[in-house]
Design an enzyme around this catalytic site. Structure first.
Site, mmCIF file in Angstrom:
data_model
loop_
_atom_site.group_PDB
_atom_site.id
_atom_site.type_symbol
_atom_site.label_atom_id
_atom_site.label_comp_id
_atom_site.label_asym_id
_atom_site.label_seq_id
_atom_site.Cartn_x
_atom_site.Cartn_y
_atom_site.Cartn_z
ATOM 1 N N GLU A 90 4.792 2.865 -40.196
ATOM 2 C CA GLU A 90 4.782 1.456 -39.805
ATOM 3 C C GLU A 90 4.511 0.520 -40.977
ATOM 4 O O GLU A 90 5.046 -0.598 -41.025
ATOM 5 C CB GLU A 90 3.737 1.231 -38.709
ATOM 6 N N LYS A 132 10.935 22.758 -30.160
ATOM 7 C CA LYS A 132 10.425 21.854 -29.133
ATOM 8 C C LYS A 132 11.074 22.200 -27.792
ATOM 9 O O LYS A 132 12.284 22.398 -27.707
ATOM 10 C CB LYS A 132 10.758 20.411 -29.530
ATOM 11 N N ARG A 149 -1.711 -0.512 -37.508
ATOM 12 C CA ARG A 149 -1.599 0.238 -38.754
ATOM 13 C C ARG A 149 -0.935 -0.570 -39.865
ATOM 14 O O ARG A 149 -1.055 -0.235 -41.036
ATOM 15 C CB ARG A 149 -0.811 1.525 -38.517
#
Length: 623
Positions: free
Chosen positions: A367, A282, A395
């Protein structure tokens, strides 16, 4: 002309030489740093997928072959390679979306940026093409390693593995991070695959040594090669994937285009589902991103590209107000624990985590698990505070309803980025949370009007032990605090001409209280007597609103949630049920997906500005 300027579509990559591909990768990184530093956006993730995206578009034929990104914030390079070079309006009204967008390009397939869904999408696309006789068209799912922590991804993997002839390639972009470093058992497993290359060296030695052995050497090597699976299980246990029935290729250097192409071509030719494990970095190529320990420039505002420092200094945020309040409560109460779904820093739990590491849980992009785990923690005698973005509560609704509410679990949900969030667009606006939680029996919801109200709301919420509670606040910096003229049984009166009857009772929900005050000023200038109130706790509807509504000629509710099922609809129903017959006007967000733009632009577009609201109310009062 630069190499990048010559790329108007994936087909233009085909004839590039190896040196030209290397130049293209460097030009893309320079472009991303220059452009995203001006607009803000997801910089670190896209710097990490440059070679990977180039290789995918050289091996596969988009849009005939579908490429699905998970999450969509890593699609900037894909946009460039499919001819979208104007990033000047990135994430701005009328400009490029920060995620894939079907309105922009036929190469964009999935617009939602919610994680862990790509494998289900890809399974459906690939299976659909098999059913319709299009076996020559491949589907590629590019999934970040963080997204693999979501249960939905594993539900899909379980089904994908059962279809041995599915033309589907799963590319795991493994940079050890989602927003922050990826955590959990899967992350540990990927780390083992990432760092253990002993079996490859062992096989290379075996091939070299045994082939030098006369007569029996070749046969012995074939036997050894047949033992490869067993050897791998010992020194690099990728059996987690192969035991599911998925062909595993890798790990491969995600910044080596030639190696990536070789792996992807093998996967494409296999004739069934294949998982290609690519190791990326990254922020690759930009030292300021790589050296940023918190999130490697996952998402940035406007920055100086030379220094990596922000050019816009924001004031104190709503998130910071919550963060400080939670730490203070944590000092007072040992039963308070915190949970996040891979968003420790964005939702403000980093300070609590540093102070109380054993009382903080980061469950990854999960979640649903976070919500039911919170119910379990409550059963064990703790009070969990689940901090997530408002859009991601969508969600976990089933778990909120059936695991928390049904079991009367004392769990507090803190919803950051509620209402209109601006540049991230339709998938990130937190405009459905109050509609969703409004149908949950027993639930309490607070929408603080300013930063100073957050500690009080949080303190009340964690005292609720027999039902879930929700606190929601918007993105960005807090404005000046809004004082109350008086309080009536928990409802704050923010403005009134006096304590007598008024022409209009104006209910401002949460951060829209400031808008309501401006509306009142405008109507007052037209001679109307207006009382502005903040319900503080919007759900359940406070019965004192009956009394206040009874002293008004009209009632209006202003909120930054969908009108469908929002707080206004609850107030209207409550007044009707209690026999209060007064005209009521509701102001909120329309039932549609709202494109990206600044918060102010989006609110103006939907008529949720003081000027537009005042004009409508003035017209109503004169009818």
């Amino acid at each position: 002309m630069s190499v990048l300027e010559r790329i108007q579509g994936p087909g233009d990559l085909t004839d590039l030489t190896r040196p030209e591909l290397a130049t293209l990768a460097q030009e893309i990184r320079t472009f991303l740093v220059d452009e995203v530093s001006r607009t803000g956006g997801h910089l670190g993730p896209n710097l990490g997928v440059v070679e990977l995206t180039i290789a995918i578009h050289r091996v596969f034929d988009s849009p005939s072959d579908a490429v699905v990104f998970d999450t969509g914030h890593q699609s900037y390079v894909h946009k460039l390679l499919t001819g979208r070079h104007d990033f000047s309006g990135l994430r701005k009204q009328g400009g490029l979306s920060g995620y894939p967008s079907r309105a922009e390009s036929e190469h964009d397939v999935v617009e939602s940026s919610h994680a862990s869904s790509s494998l289900s999408w890809a399974h459906g696309i690939a299976a659909g093409r098999v059913v319709t006789g299009q076996r020559d068209r491949h589907t590629v799912a590019v999934i970040g390693d963080g997204a693999l922590t979501g249960g939905m991804a594993w539900e899909a993997l379980n089904n994908i593995a059962a279809e041995s002839d599915l033309p589907l390639v799963i590319v795991v972009n493994d940079n050890e991070r989602s927003y922050a470093p990826t955590r959990g058992g899967l992350a540990d497993h990927l780390a083992t695959l990432r760092t253990t290359r002993g079996y490859e060296r062992f096989l290379d030695w075996g091939k070299s040594a045994l082939h030098r052995t006369p007569v029996v050497g070749g046969a012995m090597y074939e036997t050894l090669h047949g033992m490869k699976k067993g050897i791998k299980d010992i020194v690099a246990p990728q059996g987690l994937f192969e035991d599911l029935g998925l062909k595993y290729v890798g790990p491969v250097d995600g910044h080596d285009i030639a190696a990536l192409e070789q792996a992807l071509r093998r996967a494409r030719a296999f004739g069934g589902p294949v998982l290609v494990h690519a190791i990326t970095q990254k922020g690759k190529g930009y030292d300021h991103a790589i050296n940023d320990e918190s999130d490697q420039f996952h998402a940035v505002g406007v920055i100086n590209p030379e220094t990596g420092l922000p050019l816009e200094i924001s004031g104190r945020s709503w998130t910071e107000e919550f963060s400080d309040a939670l730490v203070e409560l944590g000092e007072e109460r040992e039963d308070i624990v915190a949970i996040t779904a891979a968003m420790m820093i964005p939702v403000g739990l980093d300070a609590f985590s540093k102070r109380f590491p054993k009382r903080t849980f980061d469950v990854g992009i999960a979640e649903q698990h976070a919500t039911t785990m919170a119910a379990g923690l409550a059963y064990a005698g703790l009070h969990p505070v689940v901090a997530i973005y408002a859009t991601f509560l969508n969600r976990a609704f089933d778990q909120l309803l059936m695991d928390c509410a049904l079991h009367r679990a004392g769990v507090t949900f803190v919803l950051d980025r509620s209402g209109i969030t601006g540049p991230d667009g339709a998938s990130h606006h937190g405009m459905w949370d109050m509609s969703l939680v409004g149908i949950v029996p027993g639930l309490h919801l607070a929408a603080p009007r300013d930063g100073q109200q957050i500690p009080a709301a949080l303190r009340t919420a964690v005292d609720i032990a027999d039902a879930p509670s929700v606190i929601r606040f918007p993105k960005g910096s807090v404005a000046d605090p809004i004082g109350a003229v008086r309080s009536v049984a928990g409802v704050d009166v923010l403005m009134e001409p006096d304590e007598g009857a008024v022409d209009l009772l104006l209910v401002g929900v949460g951060s829209m209280a400031a808008t309501a005050l401006t509306v009142a000023d405008k109507l007052g200038a037209e001679g109307l007597r207006v009382r502005v109130v903040d319900p503080v706790w919007a759900l359940p509807v406070n019965p004192v609103l009956d009394e206040l509504a009874g002293d008004a000629g009209r009632v209006a509710v202003v909120e930054d949630n969908s009108l469908a099922g929002g707080i206004g609809s609850h107030v209207s129903t409550a007044l009707r049920d209690r026999g209060i017959d007064v005209p009521i006007d509701l102001f909120g967000l329309p039932r549609e997906f709202l494109d990206h733009g600044s918060r102010g632009q989006v609110l103006d577009r939907v008529g949720l500005t003081p000027e537009a609201i005042a004009a409508r109310l003035l017209a109503s009062s004169r009818r």
